[in-house]
Design a protein around this motif. Structure first.
Motif, PDB file in Angstrom:
ATOM      1  N   UNK A 116       0.822  -1.218   0.000  1.00 38.45           N
ATOM      2  CA  UNK A 116       0.000   0.000   0.000  1.00 38.45           C
ATOM      3  C   UNK A 116       0.852   1.263   0.000  1.00 38.45           C
ATOM      4  N   UNK A 117       0.529   2.170  -0.920  1.00 36.72           N
ATOM      5  CA  UNK A 117       1.237   3.434  -0.992  1.00 36.72           C
ATOM      6  C   UNK A 117       2.611   3.365  -1.613  1.00 36.72           C
ATOM      7  N   UNK A 118       2.981   2.209  -2.153  1.00 37.24           N
ATOM      8  CA  UNK A 118       4.311   2.068  -2.746  1.00 37.24           C
ATOM      9  C   UNK A 118       4.211   1.669  -4.208  1.00 37.24           C
ATOM     10  N   UNK A 119       5.321   1.860  -4.915  1.00 36.05           N
ATOM     11  CA  UNK A 119       5.400   1.456  -6.301  1.00 36.05           C
ATOM     12  C   UNK A 119       5.454  -0.076  -6.398  1.00 36.05           C
ATOM     13  N   UNK A 120       4.991  -0.585  -7.534  1.00 32.04           N
ATOM     14  CA  UNK A 120       5.145  -2.017  -7.786  1.00 32.04           C
ATOM     15  C   UNK A 120       6.626  -2.306  -8.004  1.00 32.04           C
TER      16      UNK A 120
END
Length: 122
Positions: free
Chosen positions: A41-45
């Motif tokens: 959540x809230x991060x880049x893949x």
């Protein structure tokens, strides 16, 4: 067109293990290299692991090296991600993806699964 379906996610305690599977259908599976990515959540893949179509080459993110193992069974059109010694920071949605490239860059992947949730409790 290649369809990818992940399974095997779930809730596990820190230190535990899970094995994710990615079943493919559609076009021939074997010419494609496969990758696993994850997104918290809230991060880049981010990249997790890569396996060439012949399975001769595997690559891993530093954060999972020595704990995760990627493999494939071309007869079953399936790729696996064995995850051991899981940590709370491994919590994310995990995606498998297919590419004709030798790449850890998500932009080089043409087909994606819908993802499976992995949650590691502390």
């Amino acid at each position: 067109q290649v369809q990818l379906v992940e399974s095997g996610g779930g809730l596990v305690e820190a230190g535990g293990s899970l094995r994710l599977s990615c079943a493919t259908s559609g076009r021939a599976f074997s010419p494609y290299a496969m990758g696993w990515f994850r997104q918290a959540p809230g991060k880049e893949r981010e990249f997790v692991g890569f396996i060439s179509y012949s399975a001769n080459t595997t690559l891993y993110a530093n954060s999972v090296k020595g704990r995760f193992t990627i493999s494939r069974d071309n007869a079953k059109n399936t790729v696996y991600l064995q995850m051991n010694s899981l940590k709370p920071e491994d919590t994310a949605v995990y995606y498998c993806a297919a590419t004709r490239s030798y790449s850890t860059d998500k932009s080089d992947y043409n087909y994606w699964g819908q993802g499976t949730q992995v949650t590691v409790s502390s």
